[in-house]
Motif scaffolding. Structure first.
Motif, PDB file in Angstrom:
ATOM      1  N   PRO A 297     -47.994 -23.964  41.293  1.00 58.61           N
ATOM      2  CA  PRO A 297     -48.905 -23.639  39.877  1.00 58.61           C
ATOM      3  C   PRO A 297     -47.963 -22.800  39.178  1.00 58.61           C
ATOM      4  O   PRO A 297     -48.078 -22.679  37.968  1.00 58.61           O
ATOM      5  N   ALA A 298     -47.181 -22.012  39.695  1.00 54.53           N
ATOM      6  CA  ALA A 298     -46.358 -20.839  39.009  1.00 54.53           C
ATOM      7  C   ALA A 298     -45.091 -21.483  38.158  1.00 54.53           C
ATOM      8  O   ALA A 298     -44.634 -20.751  37.460  1.00 54.53           O
ATOM      9  N   GLU A 299     -44.948 -22.884  38.310  1.00 53.99           N
ATOM     10  CA  GLU A 299     -43.854 -23.433  37.451  1.00 53.99           C
ATOM     11  C   GLU A 299     -44.215 -24.015  36.188  1.00 53.99           C
ATOM     12  O   GLU A 299     -43.309 -24.249  35.497  1.00 53.99           O
ATOM     13  N   ALA A 300     -45.444 -23.892  35.893  1.00 51.79           N
ATOM     14  CA  ALA A 300     -45.906 -23.999  34.323  1.00 51.79           C
ATOM     15  C   ALA A 300     -45.281 -25.425  34.027  1.00 51.79           C
ATOM     16  O   ALA A 300     -44.643 -25.658  33.324  1.00 51.79           O
ATOM     17  N   GLU A 301     -45.830 -26.478  34.710  1.00 46.70           N
ATOM     18  CA  GLU A 301     -45.641 -27.780  34.648  1.00 46.70           C
ATOM     19  C   GLU A 301     -46.371 -28.550  33.593  1.00 46.70           C
ATOM     20  O   GLU A 301     -47.383 -28.470  33.319  1.00 46.70           O
ATOM     21  N   PHE A 302     -45.486 -29.338  32.609  1.00 44.14           N
ATOM     22  CA  PHE A 302     -45.940 -30.204  31.561  1.00 44.14           C
ATOM     23  C   PHE A 302     -45.744 -31.478  31.815  1.00 44.14           C
ATOM     24  O   PHE A 302     -44.598 -31.894  32.045  1.00 44.14           O
ATOM     25  N   LEU A 303     -46.674 -32.613  31.520  1.00 41.75           N
ATOM     26  CA  LEU A 303     -46.265 -33.852  31.756  1.00 41.75           C
ATOM     27  C   LEU A 303     -46.132 -34.548  30.357  1.00 41.75           C
ATOM     28  O   LEU A 303     -47.135 -34.240  29.373  1.00 41.75           O
ATOM     29  N   PHE A 304     -45.413 -35.724  30.259  1.00 48.23           N
ATOM     30  CA  PHE A 304     -45.382 -36.520  29.172  1.00 48.23           C
ATOM     31  C   PHE A 304     -45.613 -38.044  29.405  1.00 48.23           C
ATOM     32  O   PHE A 304     -45.316 -38.289  30.679  1.00 48.23           O
ATOM     33  N   PRO A 305     -46.133 -38.898  28.546  1.00 46.55           N
ATOM     34  CA  PRO A 305     -46.660 -40.184  28.920  1.00 46.55           C
ATOM     35  C   PRO A 305     -45.460 -41.036  29.386  1.00 46.55           C
ATOM     36  O   PRO A 305     -44.201 -40.316  28.858  1.00 46.55           O
ATOM     37  N   PRO A 306     -45.531 -42.134  29.985  1.00 47.21           N
ATOM     38  CA  PRO A 306     -44.349 -42.903  30.133  1.00 47.21           C
ATOM     39  C   PRO A 306     -43.943 -43.488  28.633  1.00 47.21           C
ATOM     40  O   PRO A 306     -44.690 -43.660  27.747  1.00 47.21           O
ATOM     41  N   LEU A 307     -42.256 -43.761  28.865  1.00 44.58           N
ATOM     42  CA  LEU A 307     -41.896 -44.375  27.595  1.00 44.58           C
ATOM     43  C   LEU A 307     -41.852 -43.185  26.742  1.00 44.58           C
ATOM     44  O   LEU A 307     -41.467 -43.636  25.316  1.00 44.58           O
ATOM     45  N   THR A 308     -41.874 -41.999  26.687  1.00 47.39           N
ATOM     46  CA  THR A 308     -41.780 -41.113  25.819  1.00 47.39           C
ATOM     47  C   THR A 308     -40.075 -40.924  25.656  1.00 47.39           C
ATOM     48  O   THR A 308     -39.374 -40.894  26.228  1.00 47.39           O
ATOM     49  N   TYR A 309     -39.793 -41.088  24.099  1.00 47.78           N
ATOM     50  CA  TYR A 309     -38.581 -41.101  23.710  1.00 47.78           C
ATOM     51  C   TYR A 309     -37.959 -39.712  23.202  1.00 47.78           C
ATOM     52  O   TYR A 309     -38.831 -39.010  22.649  1.00 47.78           O
ATOM     53  N   LEU A 310     -36.860 -39.199  23.778  1.00 49.69           N
ATOM     54  CA  LEU A 310     -36.432 -38.064  23.205  1.00 49.69           C
ATOM     55  C   LEU A 310     -35.293 -38.174  22.356  1.00 49.69           C
ATOM     56  O   LEU A 310     -34.259 -38.521  22.431  1.00 49.69           O
ATOM     57  N   GLN A 311     -35.531 -37.728  21.194  1.00 49.68           N
ATOM     58  CA  GLN A 311     -34.688 -37.802  19.858  1.00 49.68           C
ATOM     59  C   GLN A 311     -33.805 -36.409  19.785  1.00 49.68           C
ATOM     60  O   GLN A 311     -34.306 -35.517  19.808  1.00 49.68           O
ATOM     61  N   PRO A 312     -32.461 -36.661  20.134  1.00 47.60           N
ATOM     62  CA  PRO A 312     -31.502 -35.331  19.865  1.00 47.60           C
ATOM     63  C   PRO A 312     -31.850 -34.794  18.501  1.00 47.60           C
ATOM     64  O   PRO A 312     -31.782 -35.635  17.679  1.00 47.60           O
ATOM     65  N   THR A 313     -31.812 -33.557  18.231  1.00 47.64           N
ATOM     66  CA  THR A 313     -31.683 -33.251  17.149  1.00 47.64           C
ATOM     67  C   THR A 313     -30.355 -32.646  16.583  1.00 47.64           C
ATOM     68  O   THR A 313     -30.214 -32.453  15.361  1.00 47.64           O
ATOM     69  N   GLY A 314     -29.325 -32.809  17.404  1.00 52.79           N
ATOM     70  CA  GLY A 314     -28.083 -32.471  16.892  1.00 52.79           C
ATOM     71  C   GLY A 314     -27.399 -31.017  17.297  1.00 52.79           C
ATOM     72  O   GLY A 314     -26.391 -30.835  17.412  1.00 52.79           O
ATOM     73  N   ARG A 315     -28.424 -30.049  17.740  1.00 57.08           N
ATOM     74  CA  ARG A 315     -28.149 -28.894  18.066  1.00 57.08           C
ATOM     75  C   ARG A 315     -28.010 -28.694  19.680  1.00 57.08           C
ATOM     76  O   ARG A 315     -28.799 -29.095  20.331  1.00 57.08           O
ATOM     77  N   THR A 316     -26.685 -28.100  19.806  1.00 55.41           N
ATOM     78  CA  THR A 316     -26.359 -27.932  21.268  1.00 55.41           C
ATOM     79  C   THR A 316     -26.114 -26.619  21.775  1.00 55.41           C
ATOM     80  O   THR A 316     -25.583 -25.926  20.443  1.00 55.41           O
ATOM     81  N   GLN A 317     -26.192 -25.980  22.868  1.00 56.83           N
ATOM     82  CA  GLN A 317     -25.712 -24.535  22.798  1.00 56.83           C
ATOM     83  C   GLN A 317     -25.240 -24.535  24.740  1.00 56.83           C
ATOM     84  O   GLN A 317     -25.459 -25.385  25.232  1.00 56.83           O
ATOM     85  N   LYS A 318     -24.024 -23.673  24.766  1.00 58.04           N
ATOM     86  CA  LYS A 318     -23.539 -23.264  26.011  1.00 58.04           C
ATOM     87  C   LYS A 318     -24.160 -22.183  26.496  1.00 58.04           C
ATOM     88  O   LYS A 318     -24.193 -21.042  25.701  1.00 58.04           O
ATOM     89  N   VAL A 319     -24.830 -22.149  27.701  1.00 58.61           N
ATOM     90  CA  VAL A 319     -25.421 -20.993  28.287  1.00 58.61           C
ATOM     91  C   VAL A 319     -24.650 -20.811  29.815  1.00 58.61           C
ATOM     92  O   VAL A 319     -24.650 -21.765  30.442  1.00 58.61           O
ATOM     93  N   ALA A 320     -24.223 -19.546  30.070  1.00 57.39           N
ATOM     94  CA  ALA A 320     -23.727 -19.530  31.292  1.00 57.39           C
ATOM     95  C   ALA A 320     -24.632 -18.303  32.027  1.00 57.39           C
ATOM     96  O   ALA A 320     -24.728 -17.329  31.644  1.00 57.39           O
ATOM     97  N   VAL A 321     -24.994 -18.905  33.402  1.00 49.39           N
ATOM     98  CA  VAL A 321     -25.681 -18.067  34.163  1.00 49.39           C
ATOM     99  C   VAL A 321     -25.264 -17.969  35.625  1.00 49.39           C
ATOM    100  O   VAL A 321     -25.294 -19.029  36.099  1.00 49.39           O
TER     101      VAL A 321
END
Length: 82
Positions: free
Chosen positions: A44-68
Motif C-alpha cells: 500500500p505504500a507504493e501508491a499504485e494506480f491502474l489503467f485499463p487494457p489497451l491504454t495508449y501512451l502518446q509521447p508529448t515530445g518532452r524528455t529529460q535526463k535525470v541522474a540518481v
C-alpha cells in the motif's frame, strides 16, 4: 498498466543499473488518471494506480535526463489515451 506516483518506487523497479527509461504520465484531469488502488495492493505504500487494457501512451515530445546515485534515467513525458 500499473503505475506509481513515487519516483523512488519506479526507480527501484528498473532493470538497468546504468541507464533506464521512465515514462512520466501527464494528465489534464482526473478522467485521464487511473484509479488509486493502494488499499488493494500488497504494498500500500507504493501508491499504485491502474489503467485499463489497451491504454495508449502518446509521447508529448518532452524528455529529460535525470541522474540518481550513478544511474541515469531518461524520463519521457506521455499522455494516456484510454
Amino acid at each position: 498498466m500499473s503505475t506509481t506516483s513515487e519516483l523512488s518506487v519506479a526507480m527501484a523497479y528498473c532493470a538497468s543499473q546504468r541507464s533506464a527509461v521512465l515514462m512520466r504520465l501527464v494528465t489534464d484531469n482526473f478522467f485521464n488518471r487511473g484509479p488509486d488502488i493502494s488499499f488493494l495492493s500488497a504494498f500500500p505504500a507504493e501508491a499504485e494506480f491502474l489503467f485499463p487494457p489497451l491504454t495508449y501512451l502518446q509521447p508529448t515530445g518532452r524528455t529529460q535526463k535525470v541522474a540518481v546515485d550513478g544511474t541515469t534515467f531518461d524520463v519521457i513525458d506521455v499522455r494516456p489515451n484510454v
